[in-house]
Write a protein that holds these residues in place. Structure first.
Motif, PDB file in Angstrom:
ATOM      1  N   GLY A  63      -2.057  -0.458   8.437  1.00  0.00           N
ATOM      2  CA  GLY A  63      -1.734  -1.757   8.116  1.00  0.00           C
ATOM      3  C   GLY A  63      -0.518  -2.217   7.815  1.00  0.00           C
ATOM      4  O   GLY A  63       0.321  -3.301   7.893  1.00  0.00           O
ATOM      5  N   GLN A  64      -0.100  -1.889   6.784  1.00  0.00           N
ATOM      6  CA  GLN A  64       1.471  -1.828   6.200  1.00  0.00           C
ATOM      7  C   GLN A  64       2.281  -1.336   7.110  1.00  0.00           C
ATOM      8  O   GLN A  64       3.182  -2.051   7.044  1.00  0.00           O
ATOM      9  CB  GLN A  64       1.818  -0.921   4.942  1.00  0.00           C
ATOM     10  CG  GLN A  64       3.230  -1.001   4.612  1.00  0.00           C
ATOM     11  CD  GLN A  64       2.695   0.342   2.534  1.00  0.00           C
ATOM     12  OE1 GLN A  64       1.892   1.327   2.373  1.00  0.00           O
ATOM     13  NE2 GLN A  64       4.072  -0.136   2.380  1.00  0.00           N
ATOM     14  N   THR A  65       2.147  -0.324   8.206  1.00  0.00           N
ATOM     15  CA  THR A  65       2.917  -0.289   8.776  1.00  0.00           C
ATOM     16  C   THR A  65       3.363  -1.008   9.389  1.00  0.00           C
ATOM     17  O   THR A  65       4.231  -1.739  10.248  1.00  0.00           O
ATOM     18  CB  THR A  65       2.773   2.107   9.309  1.00  0.00           C
ATOM     19  OG1 THR A  65       2.920   1.831   8.305  1.00  0.00           O
ATOM     20  CG2 THR A  65       4.252   1.194  10.419  1.00  0.00           C
ATOM     21  N   LEU A  66       2.075  -1.884  10.468  1.00  0.00           N
ATOM     22  CA  LEU A  66       2.749  -2.701  11.436  1.00  0.00           C
ATOM     23  C   LEU A  66       3.052  -4.090  10.613  1.00  0.00           C
ATOM     24  O   LEU A  66       3.196  -4.552  11.231  1.00  0.00           O
ATOM     25  CB  LEU A  66       0.587  -2.869  11.137  1.00  0.00           C
ATOM     26  CG  LEU A  66       0.150  -1.383  12.349  1.00  0.00           C
ATOM     27  CD1 LEU A  66      -1.282  -1.741  12.778  1.00  0.00           C
ATOM     28  CD2 LEU A  66       0.723  -1.715  13.823  1.00  0.00           C
ATOM     29  N   PHE A  67       1.740  -4.055   9.397  1.00  0.00           N
ATOM     30  CA  PHE A  67       2.746  -5.622   8.930  1.00  0.00           C
ATOM     31  C   PHE A  67       4.143  -5.591   8.658  1.00  0.00           C
ATOM     32  O   PHE A  67       4.762  -6.355   8.813  1.00  0.00           O
ATOM     33  CB  PHE A  67       2.103  -5.770   7.315  1.00  0.00           C
ATOM     34  CG  PHE A  67       2.597  -6.472   6.776  1.00  0.00           C
ATOM     35  CD1 PHE A  67       2.467  -7.602   6.353  1.00  0.00           C
ATOM     36  CD2 PHE A  67       3.942  -6.692   6.033  1.00  0.00           C
ATOM     37  CE1 PHE A  67       2.533  -9.114   6.178  1.00  0.00           C
ATOM     38  CE2 PHE A  67       4.305  -8.117   5.190  1.00  0.00           C
ATOM     39  CZ  PHE A  67       4.118  -8.935   5.310  1.00  0.00           C
ATOM     40  N   GLN A  68       4.852  -4.119   8.242  1.00  0.00           N
ATOM     41  CA  GLN A  68       6.754  -3.432   8.203  1.00  0.00           C
ATOM     42  C   GLN A  68       7.066  -4.105   9.164  1.00  0.00           C
ATOM     43  O   GLN A  68       7.778  -4.306   9.574  1.00  0.00           O
ATOM     44  CB  GLN A  68       6.756  -3.025   7.685  1.00  0.00           C
ATOM     45  CG  GLN A  68       6.273  -2.943   6.120  1.00  0.00           C
ATOM     46  CD  GLN A  68       6.968  -1.306   5.815  1.00  0.00           C
ATOM     47  OE1 GLN A  68       6.835  -0.209   6.684  1.00  0.00           O
ATOM     48  NE2 GLN A  68       6.300  -1.822   4.221  1.00  0.00           N
ATOM     49  N   ARG A  69       6.347  -3.675  11.164  1.00  0.00           N
ATOM     50  CA  ARG A  69       7.278  -3.664  12.278  1.00  0.00           C
ATOM     51  C   ARG A  69       6.683  -5.846  12.784  1.00  0.00           C
ATOM     52  O   ARG A  69       7.375  -5.501  13.473  1.00  0.00           O
ATOM     53  CB  ARG A  69       6.427  -2.771  12.791  1.00  0.00           C
ATOM     54  CG  ARG A  69       6.180  -2.073  12.878  1.00  0.00           C
ATOM     55  CD  ARG A  69       5.964  -0.814  13.919  1.00  0.00           C
ATOM     56  NE  ARG A  69       5.545   0.932  13.397  1.00  0.00           N
ATOM     57  CZ  ARG A  69       5.349   1.307  14.172  1.00  0.00           C
ATOM     58  NH1 ARG A  69       3.988   1.192  14.965  1.00  0.00           N
ATOM     59  NH2 ARG A  69       4.951   2.899  13.392  1.00  0.00           N
ATOM     60  N   GLN A  70       5.481  -6.049  12.200  1.00  0.00           N
ATOM     61  CA  GLN A  70       5.584  -6.915  13.307  1.00  0.00           C
ATOM     62  C   GLN A  70       4.878  -8.200  12.312  1.00  0.00           C
ATOM     63  O   GLN A  70       5.110  -9.465  12.844  1.00  0.00           O
ATOM     64  CB  GLN A  70       4.282  -7.360  13.159  1.00  0.00           C
ATOM     65  CG  GLN A  70       3.932  -5.871  14.667  1.00  0.00           C
ATOM     66  CD  GLN A  70       2.225  -5.597  15.508  1.00  0.00           C
ATOM     67  OE1 GLN A  70       1.717  -6.505  14.894  1.00  0.00           O
ATOM     68  NE2 GLN A  70       2.491  -4.516  15.857  1.00  0.00           N
ATOM     69  N   CYS A  71       4.423  -7.989  11.257  1.00  0.00           N
ATOM     70  CA  CYS A  71       4.971  -9.189  10.077  1.00  0.00           C
ATOM     71  C   CYS A  71       5.925  -9.722   8.993  1.00  0.00           C
ATOM     72  O   CYS A  71       6.602 -10.914   9.079  1.00  0.00           O
ATOM     73  CB  CYS A  71       4.015 -10.036   9.581  1.00  0.00           C
ATOM     74  SG  CYS A  71       2.616  -9.123  10.492  1.00  0.00           S
ATOM     75  N   SER A  72       7.014  -8.262   9.134  1.00  0.00           N
ATOM     76  CA  SER A  72       7.631  -8.574   7.596  1.00  0.00           C
ATOM     77  C   SER A  72       9.681  -9.520   8.039  1.00  0.00           C
ATOM     78  O   SER A  72       9.701  -9.623   6.924  1.00  0.00           O
ATOM     79  CB  SER A  72       7.896  -7.385   6.950  1.00  0.00           C
ATOM     80  OG  SER A  72       8.720  -6.781   8.554  1.00  0.00           O
ATOM     81  N   ALA A  73       9.210  -9.557   9.064  1.00  0.00           N
ATOM     82  CA  ALA A  73      10.586 -10.021   9.718  1.00  0.00           C
ATOM     83  C   ALA A  73      10.380 -12.033   9.375  1.00  0.00           C
ATOM     84  O   ALA A  73      11.746 -12.982   8.890  1.00  0.00           O
ATOM     85  CB  ALA A  73      10.713 -10.613  11.373  1.00  0.00           C
ATOM     86  N   CYS A  74       9.637 -12.360   8.794  1.00  0.00           N
ATOM     87  CA  CYS A  74       9.073 -13.699   8.569  1.00  0.00           C
ATOM     88  C   CYS A  74       8.282 -13.669   7.202  1.00  0.00           C
ATOM     89  O   CYS A  74       8.166 -14.922   6.771  1.00  0.00           O
ATOM     90  CB  CYS A  74       8.501 -14.752   9.760  1.00  0.00           C
ATOM     91  SG  CYS A  74       8.933 -15.175  11.119  1.00  0.00           S
TER      92      CYS A  74
END
Length: 157
Positions: A63-74
């Motif tokens: 989940g942390q990896t996915l968050f960094q890829r998909q969510c951390s831009a915003c």
């Protein structure tokens, strides 16, 4: 009673050829692949319950990896800082329009959503269907990836 060899016919550079299928004589292993298909079915059925249980629970590391890829831009989670989207620190159990300093859309202000695993699941699957008029348009269509992101967001709370 002895089994007859099964023959395969084909073409080569020299013309039409016939040759016996491997394993056709003796009957122990059939050359048509039926035994391997049966083995694959047995292995699949035997492994399915454990695989399904492993897929049900979310993994905070993924989940942390996915968050960094998909969510951390915003969104931010490490710092209590708003970006294009609000900070997600302490999101579990929080009302949707309560982060100080973030300009929420009128639809989100009036939604009355309180974030929890179930509401996050629905929202991440299709934000605009849950809250019509929201500014978030990024979807997470994969169910397992949504579980992993939700596990990461709610792990420390």
């Amino acid at each position: 009673m002895a089994q007859r060899a099964r023959w395969i016919q084909g073409w080569s550079r020299r013309g039409r050829v016939r040759y016996p299928r491997s394993g056709a004589v003796g009957g122990r292993f059939r050359g048509d692949g039926q035994w391997i298909r049966g083995l694959a079915i047995v292995v699949t059925v035997a492994a399915a319950p454990g695989f399904a249980a492993a897929q049900q629970a979310g993994d905070a590391g993924r989940g942390q990896t996915l968050f960094q890829r998909q969510c951390s831009a915003c969104h931010q989670i490490a710092q209590a800082r708003n970006g294009v989207g609000p900070t997600l620190q302490g999101v579990n159990g929080r009302a949707a329009d309560t982060v100080e300093g973030f300009n929420y859309s009128p639809a989100m202000k009036n939604s009355g959503v309180v974030w929890g695993p179930e509401t996050l699941e629905t929202y991440l699957a299709n934000p605009t269907a849950m809250v019509k008029g929201t500014r978030m348009v990024q979807r997470v269509p994969n169910e397992q990836q949504r579980r992993d992101i939700i596990e990461f967001l709610t792990a420390g709370q």
